[in-house]
Write a protein that holds these residues in place. Structure first.
Motif, PDB file in Angstrom:
ATOM      1  N   ALA A  30       0.835  -1.205   0.000  1.00 57.52           N
ATOM      2  CA  ALA A  30       0.000   0.000   0.000  1.00 57.52           C
ATOM      3  C   ALA A  30       0.869   1.254   0.000  1.00 57.52           C
ATOM      4  O   ALA A  30       0.557   2.249  -0.680  1.00 57.52           O
ATOM      5  CB  ALA A  30      -0.927  -0.005   1.217  1.00 57.52           C
ATOM      6  N   GLY A  31       1.966   1.219   0.746  1.00 54.08           N
ATOM      7  CA  GLY A  31       2.877   2.361   0.775  1.00 54.08           C
ATOM      8  C   GLY A  31       3.545   2.605  -0.563  1.00 54.08           C
ATOM      9  O   GLY A  31       3.718   3.756  -0.987  1.00 54.08           O
ATOM     10  N   GLU A  86       1.059   4.251  -2.796  1.00 56.39           N
ATOM     11  CA  GLU A  86       0.828   5.628  -2.340  1.00 56.39           C
ATOM     12  C   GLU A  86       1.901   6.560  -2.907  1.00 56.39           C
ATOM     13  O   GLU A  86       1.609   7.673  -3.358  1.00 56.39           O
ATOM     14  CB  GLU A  86       0.849   5.666  -0.808  1.00 56.39           C
ATOM     15  CG  GLU A  86       0.720   7.066  -0.215  1.00 56.39           C
ATOM     16  CD  GLU A  86       0.908   7.062   1.297  1.00 56.39           C
ATOM     17  OE1 GLU A  86       1.380   8.087   1.820  1.00 56.39           O
ATOM     18  OE2 GLU A  86       0.597   6.044   1.932  1.00 56.39           O
ATOM     19  N   THR A 129      -4.564   7.938  -6.366  1.00 60.39           N
ATOM     20  CA  THR A 129      -5.386   6.806  -6.799  1.00 60.39           C
ATOM     21  C   THR A 129      -5.829   6.996  -8.241  1.00 60.39           C
ATOM     22  O   THR A 129      -6.309   8.047  -8.626  1.00 60.39           O
ATOM     23  CB  THR A 129      -6.616   6.659  -5.894  1.00 60.39           C
ATOM     24  OG1 THR A 129      -6.162   6.462  -4.551  1.00 60.39           O
ATOM     25  CG2 THR A 129      -7.455   5.470  -6.316  1.00 60.39           C
TER      26      THR A 129
END
Length: 336
Positions: free
Chosen positions: A302-303, A306, A311
């Motif tokens: 997820a990092g 990011e 998104t």
């Protein structure tokens, strides 16, 4: 190596313009049937990847991130990277992006593969893993201007205040510090550390967490050294248990492989109840009922995304400036 066919190749083979190829891929109803069939035949004969083609023509990007697939080498701790790649693929898919796996046996070979994929327009960005001091891959990516994020810090003088590139890592020192504090509160003050030879950025970071907690309380215990090998770890710990006076109260390890070796040595020495803490929380360590630090590779994935950008389908990485160039994931101590 032959480069993959381009839109221009399809247009040339079909005897049409680039725009006509774009129309066939994006709005086939506006193209005359005979022309559309000719373009589709050229796409099939050239092996042009039609699913990626439409997106590339609209955005000039493939919305694809390349990541190196480590060679299978057996062992225990490789499952962490497997979980990371799976999580990255799943989360990228949720954003309408794709992951392109590629294999390489060395950093030099990996640079060659990245070059082929970038030059062929197959990937927009790269995720590299297993960073180390003097990593040639990061220099190559920076020089080529290829967007990338590393799972593993740059290992510069100050990766936070002066980041060399975007990175995500697990706070190894926080993990071993948590294990050490738990051992101090439940087992005693003689908490040894079993780690790899000095010089490994990851290993030194994990040793630092143990050492800080020991120094904070004025506790003392040996720092043991082993290669990433169950048998070697077992031999090292067996020797330490045979000669340690006063005896050890627990052992914090830099990996699950080392922890399993330490546990086997303790069991053979009649100390099966000696608390041993691993790092990675693999199925093997769980099966033995040993405590371990879990890296949470899903949070790492997820990092990475990011840092790759907001998104959506496009890759738009942040500029690597202090404070926003990294994500440091705090691991979780799993006590058994």
């Amino acid at each position: 190596m032959v480069k993959p066919p381009t839109v221009e190749d399809v247009a040339l083979a079909a005897g049409v313009s680039r725009q006509t190829v774009s129309n066939v891929l994006n709005a086939p109803s506006v193209v005359k049937t005979s022309t559309r069939e000719r373009v589709e035949q050229a796409i099939a004969e050239l092996g042009y990847r039609r699913s990626a083609a439409a997106r590339q023509l609209r955005t000039r990007r493939s919305s694809t991130i390349g990541i190196h697939l480590d060679p299978y080498a057996g062992g225990i701790s490789g499952v962490v990277l497997d979980r990371f790649v799976h999580a990255l693929t799943e989360r990228a898919g949720d954003r309408g992006m794709r992951i392109q796996l590629y294999a390489a046996r060395s950093p030099t070979e990996e640079i060659g593969r990245m070059g082929e994929l970038v030059d062929g327009g197959e990937i927009d960005a790269v995720v590299i893993t297993g960073t180390f001091h003097g990593d040639p891959r990061t220099d190559w990516l920076v020089d080529r201007g290829v967007p990338f994020v590393s799972f593993g810090r740059p290992w510069g003088e100050d990766d936070v205040a002066d980041p060399a590139h975007l990175w995500v890592d697990v706070d190894g020192a926080a993990g071993t510090a948590a294990a050490t504090r738990h051992a101090q509160s439940t087992a005693g003050s003689r908490i040894a550390f079993l780690g790899w030879p000095s010089g490994s950025g990851t290993g030194d970071d994990r040793e630092r967490g143990w050492r800080n907690e020991m120094d904070a309380r004025g506790d003392d215990a040996p720092r043991l050294t082993s290669d990433e090998n169950v048998g070697h770890a077992r031999s090292v710990v067996a020797a330490a248990l045979a000669s340690s006076h006063p005896r050890l109260d627990a052992i914090v390890c830099a990996s699950d492989s080392l922890a399993i070796g330490a546990h086997l040595a303790a069991t053979a020495a009649g100390r099966a109840d000696l608390p041993v803490f691993g790092f990675d929380n693999t199925p093997a360590i769980e099966a033995l009922g040993l405590s371990s630090v879990e890296q949470l590779p899903e949070k790492v994935a997820a990092g990475v995304l990011e840092l790759m950008g907001p998104t959506g389908r496009s890759v738009d990485p942040r500029i690597p400036v202090a404070g926003t160039a990294h994500v440091l994931v705090e691991p979780r101590l799993v006590v058994r």
